[in-house]
Design an enzyme around this catalytic site. Structure first.
Site, short mmCIF file in Angstrom:
data_model
loop_
_atom_site.label_atom_id
_atom_site.label_comp_id
_atom_site.label_asym_id
_atom_site.label_seq_id
_atom_site.Cartn_x
_atom_site.Cartn_y
_atom_site.Cartn_z
N ASP A 14 0.54 -8.89 7.88
CA ASP A 14 -0.31 -8.80 6.69
C ASP A 14 -1.14 -7.53 6.64
O ASP A 14 -2.24 -7.51 6.08
CB ASP A 14 -1.24 -10.03 6.60
N LYS A 17 2.13 -4.01 4.32
CA LYS A 17 3.44 -3.35 4.35
C LYS A 17 4.07 -3.30 2.96
O LYS A 17 4.65 -2.28 2.56
CB LYS A 17 4.38 -4.08 5.33
N GLY A 41 5.19 -12.49 3.73
CA GLY A 41 4.68 -12.48 2.36
C GLY A 41 4.14 -11.10 2.11
O GLY A 41 3.11 -10.71 2.67
N HIS A 42 4.86 -10.31 1.32
CA HIS A 42 4.48 -8.92 1.08
C HIS A 42 3.99 -8.77 -0.36
O HIS A 42 4.75 -8.96 -1.30
CB HIS A 42 5.68 -7.99 1.36
N GLN A 223 6.18 -9.11 9.55
CA GLN A 223 5.25 -9.49 10.61
C GLN A 223 4.58 -8.24 11.18
O GLN A 223 4.46 -7.25 10.49
CB GLN A 223 5.95 -10.31 11.71
P1 GDP Z 1 2.00 -7.48 4.20
O1 GDP Z 1 2.51 -8.81 4.65
O2 GDP Z 1 1.86 -6.53 5.32
O3 GDP Z 1 2.79 -6.89 3.06
O4 GDP Z 1 0.53 -7.75 3.64
P2 GDP Z 1 0.08 -8.97 2.69
O5 GDP Z 1 0.57 -8.72 1.33
O6 GDP Z 1 0.40 -10.27 3.30
O7 GDP Z 1 -1.50 -8.86 2.81
C1 GDP Z 1 -2.18 -7.70 2.44
C2 GDP Z 1 -3.17 -8.08 1.33
O8 GDP Z 1 -4.10 -7.04 1.17
C3 GDP Z 1 -2.51 -8.26 -0.02
O9 GDP Z 1 -3.21 -9.23 -0.76
C4 GDP Z 1 -2.66 -6.89 -0.65
O10 GDP Z 1 -2.65 -6.93 -2.05
C5 GDP Z 1 -4.01 -6.48 -0.15
N1 GDP Z 1 -4.23 -5.04 0.04
C6 GDP Z 1 -3.34 -4.10 0.45
N2 GDP Z 1 -3.96 -2.92 0.61
C7 GDP Z 1 -5.26 -3.12 0.31
C8 GDP Z 1 -6.42 -2.27 0.32
O11 GDP Z 1 -6.38 -1.10 0.68
N3 GDP Z 1 -7.60 -2.86 -0.03
C9 GDP Z 1 -7.70 -4.16 -0.38
N4 GDP Z 1 -8.90 -4.64 -0.71
N5 GDP Z 1 -6.63 -4.98 -0.41
C10 GDP Z 1 -5.43 -4.47 -0.05
P1 IMO Z 2 4.12 -10.58 7.01
O1 IMO Z 2 5.46 -9.92 6.96
C1 IMO Z 2 1.25 -12.87 9.38
C2 IMO Z 2 2.86 -15.78 12.22
C3 IMO Z 2 2.61 -17.24 11.92
C4 IMO Z 2 2.58 -17.80 13.32
C5 IMO Z 2 3.66 -16.99 14.03
C6 IMO Z 2 5.02 -17.67 14.10
O2 IMO Z 2 3.61 -11.09 5.72
O3 IMO Z 2 3.14 -9.69 7.73
P2 IMO Z 2 6.94 -18.16 12.33
O4 IMO Z 2 6.91 -18.86 11.01
O5 IMO Z 2 7.41 -16.74 12.26
O6 IMO Z 2 7.66 -18.93 13.38
O7 IMO Z 2 5.40 -18.11 12.81
O8 IMO Z 2 3.77 -15.78 13.31
N1 IMO Z 2 3.51 -15.04 11.11
C7 IMO Z 2 2.87 -14.15 10.33
N2 IMO Z 2 1.57 -13.81 10.29
N3 IMO Z 2 2.14 -12.26 8.57
C8 IMO Z 2 3.44 -12.58 8.62
O9 IMO Z 2 4.39 -11.90 7.93
C9 IMO Z 2 3.86 -13.60 9.50
N4 IMO Z 2 5.05 -14.18 9.79
C10 IMO Z 2 4.83 -15.04 10.78
O10 IMO Z 2 1.39 -17.42 11.26
O11 IMO Z 2 1.36 -17.52 13.94
MG MG Z 3 2.00 -10.85 4.53
#
Ligand code: GDP
Ligand code: IMO
Ligand code: MG
Length: 421
Positions: A14, A17, A41-42, A223
């Site tokens: 998270d 990416k 979840g991207h 991840q």
């Molecule tokens: P990913 O899994 O690495 O793609 O990241 P996620 O989407 O799960 O979580 C990142 C969260 O931070 C999302 O809700 C993005 O919209 C948000 N986000 C990304 N970059 C920024 C930033 O620079 N500032 C803020 N406030 N939110 C951001």
């Molecule tokens: P993105 O790509 C954050 C964590 C789960 C759990 C562990 C194992 O959005 O960054 P799994 O379902 O893979 O067997 O869970 O890994 N986990 C993540 N945490 N971002 C993710 O993906 C994750 N994918 C798995 O919360 O601790």
């Molecule tokens: Mg994510």
């Protein structure tokens, strides 16, 4: 020959990416996912809209880019079909933009049940999995029992499915776990029919063909490095290699063909699920990071655990990935802090160490270095020179400690809220 550039997370996932891949896509012809599955979840924000992608690469919204789901990915047809329908509803021609590796493994409905049953049986020691069936699907892959995307085209696909399902039902007998897969199974086969609209390819041949033809490729990680099956905080990890090495096995790219490795980190740190997190904050500061950073899971909605930036862990991740460029995300979340802390070492049993200990239950006390906060809104900054000095000092310290420059800084979720140095 072109080399394959990589975007991957350096913390526990998270990091942002999805946003970064979407921002960088105009510089690339091809975007390819190499591991993970719908546990990811991207999030992408543009034009006032927000999208959360789970299996589809984050280049899908940009005209002209080819998107590949690589062999290292595990696919749940229900989740993928649903995701595709949502993207198509926005007028995107997904069929022309997306191809899927024949070698990618399928997550069966019973994999999800096995994941849930295993977690329930673990009780307090549960991984905190996303319950998407990731662990059981990768176990069948390495156990050489899995079903692959290419199998969908075989005349005996149904028999293969039933055979694996029967094995799972037998495994489930060891758990005291009540389940019903009938509805999900119907959706699963509907999802399989949806997938038949797509090109199933030998993606390793396609990718190497592109490399030979000088076509630019960006590999998108899921991840984060500290969730890597080998080098993460085992057993509190996911079931794939999230590190750069995963690009080689998850797309069929030779190590000598890896180019820039963009390592993404948040200006602080989060984790969702169980496991060690030395700099976790349990006080109002942690709650403030969660609220201001909107730290709730994009896939599960769970509140993310929050804490200060951990340079010990970050340096480890930089080393293990051979990071060439750093990207700092969510810098704006630290706008209102008088003091910002960064862990520069750990104390374990009265001894100072500067690496992540093997023992996942070790009692780690972080050693912090404090920085003066910038205490102002940086969301509208678009040139590095315009950042306050305190912010520049923070970035300079990270660069000095890791030995890698911070090339991109993100100050908000939108595409536009990005500063490239
Ligand atoms: P990913 O899994 O690495 O793609 O990241 P996620 O989407 O799960 O979580 C990142 C969260 O931070 C999302 O809700 C993005 O919209 C948000 N986000 C990304 N970059 C920024 C930033 O620079 N500032 C803020 N406030 N939110 C951001
Ligand atoms: P993105 O790509 C954050 C964590 C789960 C759990 C562990 C194992 O959005 O960054 P799994 O379902 O893979 O067997 O869970 O890994 N986990 C993540 N945490 N971002 C993710 O993906 C994750 N994918 C798995 O919360 O601790
Ligand atoms: Mg994510």
């Amino acid at each position: 020959m072109k080399k394959v550039d990589v975007v991957l997370g350096l913390q526990w996932g998270d990091e942002g990416k999805g946003k970064v891949v979407d921002v960088l896509t105009p510089n690339y012809n091809v975007i390819a996912r190499f591991q993970g599955g719908p546990n990811a979840g991207h999030s992408l924000h543009f034009g006032g809209d927000k999208f959360v992608l789970h299996t589809v690469p984050s280049g899908i919204f940009r005209d002209g880019a080819v998107n590949i789901i690589g062999n290292g990915v595990v696919i749940d047809p229900v989740i993928l079909a649903d995701e595709i329908a949502q993207i198509e509803a926005k007028g995107v021609d997904v069929v022309s933009r997306l191809t899927i590796s024949k070698r990618a493994h399928l997550i069966l409905p019973t994999h999800r049940v096995l994941d849930a049953a295993s977690e329930a049986a673990k009780g307090k020691t549960k991984i905190g999995s996303t319950l998407k069936g990731i662990g059981p699907a990768y176990m069948d892959k390495t156990g050489r029992n899995g079903l692959r995307v290419g199998d969908i085209l075989l005349p005996d696909f149904m028999e293969r499915y039933e055979q694996l399902k029967t094995k799972h039902l037998f495994q489930l007998r060891q758990y005291d776990y009540v389940y019903d897969i009938d509805n999900y199974e119907k959706e699963w086969f509907a999802g399989i029919e949806q997938l038949r609209r797509f090109r199933f390819v030998d993606s390793e041949m396609v990718v190497n063909g592109y490399i030979a033809d000088d076509v630019s490729i960006l590999a998108e990680g899921a991840q984060g490095s500290l969730l890597d099956i080998d080098f993460g905080t085992y057993p509190y990890v996911t079931s794939s290699n999230t590190l750069c090495a995963g690009v080689c096995t998850g797309l069929g790219v030779a190590p000598t063909r890896i180019g820039n490795v963009y390592g993404i980190f948040k200006a602080y740190c989060t984790r969702v699920g169980s496991g060690p997190f030395p700099t976790e904050l349990f006080d109002s500061t942690g709650e403030c990071l969660r609220q201001v950073g909107n730290e709730f899971g994009a896939t599960t909605g769970r509140p993310r655990r929050c804490g200060w930036l951990d340079l010990v862990a970050l340096k480890y991740a930089v080393t293990m990935n051979g990071v060439t460029d750093l990207i700092m995300m969510k810098s704006d979340v630290l706008n209102d802090f008088d003091t910002i802390k960064v862990a520069v070492g750990y104390e374990v049993n009265g001894e100072r160490i500067d690496y992540f200990p093997y023992e996942s239950d070790a009692d780690i006390t972080p050693i912090y270095r404090e920085f003066e906060g910038w205490n102002c809104d940086i969301c509208n900054v678009r040139n590095y020179d315009d950042f306050p000095q305190q912010f520049k000092d923070y970035v300079a310290f990270i660069e000095q400690e890791t030995g890698v420059s911070v090339k991109i800084i993100s100050v908000g979720p939108d595409r536009e809220e990005t500063i490239v140095r």
